[in-house]
Design a protein around this motif. Structure first.
Motif, PDB file in Angstrom:
ATOM      1  N   PHE A  31       6.663   9.029  43.225  1.00  0.00           N
ATOM      2  CA  PHE A  31       7.427   8.529  42.081  1.00  0.00           C
ATOM      3  C   PHE A  31       7.211   9.453  40.890  1.00  0.00           C
ATOM      4  O   PHE A  31       6.181  10.098  40.772  1.00  0.00           O
ATOM      5  N   ARG A  32       8.206   9.464  39.994  1.00  0.00           N
ATOM      6  CA  ARG A  32       8.094  10.269  38.776  1.00  0.00           C
ATOM      7  C   ARG A  32       8.572   9.457  37.580  1.00  0.00           C
ATOM      8  O   ARG A  32       9.418   8.568  37.709  1.00  0.00           O
ATOM      9  N   ARG A  33       8.005   9.768  36.433  1.00  0.00           N
ATOM     10  CA  ARG A  33       8.429   9.167  35.177  1.00  0.00           C
ATOM     11  C   ARG A  33       9.760   9.815  34.805  1.00  0.00           C
ATOM     12  O   ARG A  33       9.901  11.029  34.861  1.00  0.00           O
ATOM     13  N   SER A  34      10.741   9.011  34.417  1.00  0.00           N
ATOM     14  CA  SER A  34      12.057   9.549  34.123  1.00  0.00           C
ATOM     15  C   SER A  34      12.756   8.722  33.053  1.00  0.00           C
ATOM     16  O   SER A  34      12.677   7.499  33.052  1.00  0.00           O
ATOM     17  N   LEU A  35      13.445   9.403  32.172  1.00  0.00           N
ATOM     18  CA  LEU A  35      14.261   8.736  31.160  1.00  0.00           C
ATOM     19  C   LEU A  35      15.601   8.438  31.831  1.00  0.00           C
ATOM     20  O   LEU A  35      16.597   9.104  31.612  1.00  0.00           O
ATOM     21  N   CYS A  36      15.606   7.416  32.699  1.00  0.00           N
ATOM     22  CA  CYS A  36      16.746   7.205  33.597  1.00  0.00           C
ATOM     23  C   CYS A  36      17.338   5.797  33.525  1.00  0.00           C
ATOM     24  O   CYS A  36      18.156   5.436  34.355  1.00  0.00           O
ATOM     25  N   VAL A  37      16.921   5.023  32.528  1.00  0.00           N
ATOM     26  CA  VAL A  37      17.410   3.645  32.421  1.00  0.00           C
ATOM     27  C   VAL A  37      18.195   3.483  31.122  1.00  0.00           C
ATOM     28  O   VAL A  37      17.676   3.747  30.028  1.00  0.00           O
ATOM     29  N   ARG A  38      19.435   3.056  31.252  1.00  0.00           N
ATOM     30  CA  ARG A  38      20.231   2.741  30.058  1.00  0.00           C
ATOM     31  C   ARG A  38      19.728   1.421  29.484  1.00  0.00           C
ATOM     32  O   ARG A  38      19.678   0.420  30.195  1.00  0.00           O
ATOM     33  N   SER A  39      19.362   1.448  28.230  1.00  0.00           N
ATOM     34  CA  SER A  39      18.832   0.250  27.582  1.00  0.00           C
ATOM     35  C   SER A  39      19.946  -0.460  26.824  1.00  0.00           C
ATOM     36  O   SER A  39      20.512   0.087  25.876  1.00  0.00           O
ATOM     37  N   PHE A  40      20.238  -1.692  27.247  1.00  0.00           N
ATOM     38  CA  PHE A  40      21.259  -2.509  26.590  1.00  0.00           C
ATOM     39  C   PHE A  40      20.631  -3.520  25.637  1.00  0.00           C
ATOM     40  O   PHE A  40      21.345  -4.230  24.941  1.00  0.00           O
ATOM     41  N   VAL A  41      19.300  -3.630  25.646  1.00  0.00           N
ATOM     42  CA  VAL A  41      18.624  -4.650  24.847  1.00  0.00           C
ATOM     43  C   VAL A  41      17.666  -4.017  23.850  1.00  0.00           C
ATOM     44  O   VAL A  41      17.892  -4.042  22.647  1.00  0.00           O
ATOM     45  N   HIS A  42      16.583  -3.430  24.335  1.00  0.00           N
ATOM     46  CA  HIS A  42      15.506  -2.983  23.448  1.00  0.00           C
ATOM     47  C   HIS A  42      15.824  -1.725  22.649  1.00  0.00           C
ATOM     48  O   HIS A  42      15.442  -1.623  21.487  1.00  0.00           O
ATOM     49  N   ARG A  43      16.488  -0.751  23.237  1.00  0.00           N
ATOM     50  CA  ARG A  43      16.725   0.530  22.548  1.00  0.00           C
ATOM     51  C   ARG A  43      18.186   0.922  22.498  1.00  0.00           C
ATOM     52  O   ARG A  43      18.526   2.071  22.248  1.00  0.00           O
ATOM     53  N   GLY A  44      19.067  -0.045  22.719  1.00  0.00           N
ATOM     54  CA  GLY A  44      20.493   0.203  22.655  1.00  0.00           C
ATOM     55  C   GLY A  44      21.246  -1.098  22.819  1.00  0.00           C
ATOM     56  O   GLY A  44      20.646  -2.179  22.826  1.00  0.00           O
ATOM     57  N   THR A  45      22.537  -0.995  22.933  1.00  0.00           N
ATOM     58  CA  THR A  45      23.405  -2.161  23.127  1.00  0.00           C
ATOM     59  C   THR A  45      24.359  -1.859  24.280  1.00  0.00           C
ATOM     60  O   THR A  45      24.433  -0.729  24.754  1.00  0.00           O
ATOM     61  N   GLU A  47      27.498  -1.568  24.015  1.00  0.00           N
ATOM     62  CA  GLU A  47      28.483  -0.623  23.490  1.00  0.00           C
ATOM     63  C   GLU A  47      27.899   0.775  23.314  1.00  0.00           C
ATOM     64  O   GLU A  47      28.611   1.774  23.456  1.00  0.00           O
ATOM     65  N   ALA A  48      26.626   0.853  22.961  1.00  0.00           N
ATOM     66  CA  ALA A  48      25.954   2.145  22.732  1.00  0.00           C
ATOM     67  C   ALA A  48      24.551   2.083  23.336  1.00  0.00           C
ATOM     68  O   ALA A  48      23.558   1.916  22.637  1.00  0.00           O
ATOM     69  N   PRO A  49      24.467   2.196  24.666  1.00  0.00           N
ATOM     70  CA  PRO A  49      23.163   2.096  25.315  1.00  0.00           C
ATOM     71  C   PRO A  49      22.245   3.252  24.947  1.00  0.00           C
ATOM     72  O   PRO A  49      22.704   4.366  24.689  1.00  0.00           O
ATOM     73  N   GLY A  50      20.952   2.945  24.904  1.00  0.00           N
ATOM     74  CA  GLY A  50      19.942   3.979  24.734  1.00  0.00           C
ATOM     75  C   GLY A  50      19.391   4.353  26.099  1.00  0.00           C
ATOM     76  O   GLY A  50      19.922   3.950  27.127  1.00  0.00           O
ATOM     77  N   LEU A  51      18.309   5.115  26.100  1.00  0.00           N
ATOM     78  CA  LEU A  51      17.632   5.488  27.336  1.00  0.00           C
ATOM     79  C   LEU A  51      16.150   5.167  27.226  1.00  0.00           C
ATOM     80  O   LEU A  51      15.529   5.447  26.197  1.00  0.00           O
ATOM     81  N   VAL A  52      15.608   4.573  28.277  1.00  0.00           N
ATOM     82  CA  VAL A  52      14.183   4.276  28.340  1.00  0.00           C
ATOM     83  C   VAL A  52      13.635   4.766  29.680  1.00  0.00           C
ATOM     84  O   VAL A  52      14.386   5.108  30.590  1.00  0.00           O
ATOM     85  N   LEU A  53      12.321   4.769  29.782  1.00  0.00           N
ATOM     86  CA  LEU A  53      11.672   5.268  30.986  1.00  0.00           C
ATOM     87  C   LEU A  53      11.828   4.337  32.172  1.00  0.00           C
ATOM     88  O   LEU A  53      11.834   3.116  32.017  1.00  0.00           O
ATOM     89  N   GLY A  54      11.913   4.956  33.321  1.00  0.00           N
ATOM     90  CA  GLY A  54      11.855   4.245  34.587  1.00  0.00           C
ATOM     91  C   GLY A  54      10.958   5.032  35.514  1.00  0.00           C
ATOM     92  O   GLY A  54      10.716   6.223  35.307  1.00  0.00           O
ATOM     93  N   LEU A  55      10.455   4.386  36.512  1.00  0.00           N
ATOM     94  CA  LEU A  55       9.689   5.053  37.558  1.00  0.00           C
ATOM     95  C   LEU A  55      10.667   5.277  38.700  1.00  0.00           C
ATOM     96  O   LEU A  55      11.086   4.328  39.369  1.00  0.00           O
ATOM     97  N   ASP A  56      11.072   6.538  38.871  1.00  0.00           N
ATOM     98  CA  ASP A  56      12.092   6.885  39.860  1.00  0.00           C
ATOM     99  C   ASP A  56      11.426   7.604  41.031  1.00  0.00           C
ATOM    100  O   ASP A  56      10.326   8.136  40.898  1.00  0.00           O
TER     101      ASP A  56
END
Length: 175
Positions: A31-45, A47-56
């Motif tokens: 597994f690797r740490r990756s900025l691969c998750v669109r955040s619709f709650v904590h760091r985005g919405t 309409e304008a999603p952010g990106l947060v870490l995932g374990l990919d």
């Protein structure tokens, strides 16, 4: 299960939010740490999603393992599920870890669900900078999340070169 371990690869490393008896540096292979998750709650919405870490999947990930006392397992698991499974983009899994002291343990960890609509997949540094620069959610600014994450990783002796390139791109964008 004789012991209950939790693996952190992002903010869980410096802000676990639960009581633990032991904390060790650890590596999760496969597994690797990756900025691969669109955040619709904590760091985005939505309409304008952010990106947060995932374990990919792929590679290996340096993180932190926490050993939780037996009497605290149920409340710790409930806390983690409330924290990590908000939109079900993560899958709760048992991960094989190698601790800094050489022990091999099994830990609860949260792996990105590649079939979830929030999975961003492999994106370029430039794409990440574009998304992160303009996103903001309930927990704040996406730029601050990414910068803070890179700083925390560095302070723990963990180099994430791709994430550091994203931070550099965000800095250049402010000039």
């Amino acid at each position: 299960m004789d012991e209950f371990w939790v693996f952190g690869y992002g903010s869980l490393m410096w802000n676990p939010g639960f009581v633990h008896e032991e904390r060790q540096s650890a590596i999760a292979h496969g597994f690797r740490r990756s900025l691969c998750v669109r955040s619709f709650v904590h760091r985005g919405t939505e309409e304008a999603p952010g990106l947060v870490l995932g374990l990919d999947r792929g590679g290996s990930c340096h993180g932190v393992a926490f050993r939780v006392a037996e009497g605290s397992w149920p409340e710790t698991l409930a806390y983690l599920r409330a924290r990590e499974l908000v939109t079900m983009v993560y899958l709760e899994r048992r991960l094989a870890l190698r601790l800094a002291d050489g022990r091999q343990v099994s830990a609860t960890g949260y792996v990105v669900d590649r079939s979830h609509r929030q999975y961003a997949g492999a994106i370029t540094v430039e794409e990440a900078v574009e998304v992160v620069a303009g996103a903001k959610g309930q927990s704040g600014d996406n730029r601050a999340y990414v910068t803070n994450t890179a700083e925390h990783l560095r302070s723990m002796g963990i180099r994430d070169h791709w994430l550091e390139h994203v931070v550099k791109g965000l800095e250049l964008r402010q000039i």
